[in-house]
Design an enzyme around this catalytic site. Structure first.
Site, PDB file in Angstrom:
ATOM      1  N   GLU A  67      30.534  41.419  32.225  1.00  0.00           N
ATOM      2  CA  GLU A  67      30.865  42.881  32.375  1.00  0.00           C
ATOM      3  C   GLU A  67      30.608  43.558  31.226  1.00  0.00           C
ATOM      4  O   GLU A  67      29.897  44.811  31.313  1.00  0.00           O
ATOM      5  CB  GLU A  67      32.150  43.039  33.028  1.00  0.00           C
ATOM      6  CG  GLU A  67      32.691  44.385  33.306  1.00  0.00           C
ATOM      7  CD  GLU A  67      31.882  44.992  34.564  1.00  0.00           C
ATOM      8  OE1 GLU A  67      31.920  46.264  34.633  1.00  0.00           O
ATOM      9  OE2 GLU A  67      31.663  44.323  35.497  1.00  0.00           O
ATOM     10  N   ARG A 104      36.453  34.700  26.428  1.00  0.00           N
ATOM     11  CA  ARG A 104      35.728  35.627  25.514  1.00  0.00           C
ATOM     12  C   ARG A 104      36.695  36.509  25.043  1.00  0.00           C
ATOM     13  O   ARG A 104      36.664  36.621  23.759  1.00  0.00           O
ATOM     14  CB  ARG A 104      34.832  36.169  26.361  1.00  0.00           C
ATOM     15  CG  ARG A 104      33.477  35.624  26.615  1.00  0.00           C
ATOM     16  CD  ARG A 104      32.307  36.261  26.930  1.00  0.00           C
ATOM     17  NE  ARG A 104      31.211  35.587  27.339  1.00  0.00           N
ATOM     18  CZ  ARG A 104      30.249  35.058  26.332  1.00  0.00           C
ATOM     19  NH1 ARG A 104      30.304  35.541  25.211  1.00  0.00           N
ATOM     20  NH2 ARG A 104      29.389  34.300  26.615  1.00  0.00           N
TER      21      ARG A 104
END
Length: 172
Positions: A67, A104
């Site tokens: 995203e 992440r």
């Protein structure tokens, strides 16, 4: 952890950015616009180093992972983005999106808890089973879910004042 490996169809595809839809299972609700801008600058200078991951849904592609990268590519005004096409069901998509966000860049504790709750709902499993599949201790998962007992206002207060997950649990 997830037991299935992604089924990659062929090589990385180049997909028109407007054909990629956001995931309805995205756990992250807050995005640091400065971080996205820095990532966009890096992409303009160096290209996208890691493709996003998508699945085919009708005539479009639904984002599974990436995203922040996709937002940065849009900001960099890329017309196409490299993407790995995988075949996942909703349950796998939600879990992978959550795991990628945790690996992440940390989600805030409330985003983590909502993501875990959604994964448990999709999987139709117990907290113990979800903890095992997500690679975390069951008490850790349970503590994260307890945070959802706080009201939206209390959650926002915790975030605005940079309270840790432990402090947020103390508010309970």
């Amino acid at each position: 952890m997830l037991q299935r490996k992604p089924k990659v169809k062929g090589k990385v595809l180049s997909i028109p950015i407007e054909r990629i839809e956001a995931s309805p299972f995205q756990a992250r609700t807050q995005f640091d616009e400065q971080e996205i801008a820095r990532l966009a600058l890096s992409i303009m200078q160096n290209g996208l180093l890691q493709p996003v991951t998508v699945r085919k849904v009708g005539e479009h592609f639904q984002l599974i992972a990436g995203e922040r990268r996709l937002r940065a590519c849009k900001l960099a005004q890329l017309q196409e983005v490299p993407a790995i096409l995988c075949e996942y069901k909703d349950q796998q998509t939600a879990a992978l999106g959550l795991l990628e966000n945790i690996q992440r860049q940390n989600l805030n504790p409330f985003e983590q808890a909502k993501g875990i709750r959604e994964v448990i709902r999709l999987w139709g499993c117990t907290q113990e089973e979800a903890a095992k599949r997500l690679g975390m201790a069951q008490p850790t998962l349970n503590n994260k879910l307890r945070l959802l007992a706080l009201t939206d206002n209390q959650q926002e207060f915790c975030l605005q004042h940079n309270l840790t997950e432990r402090h947020a649990r103390a508010v309970l």
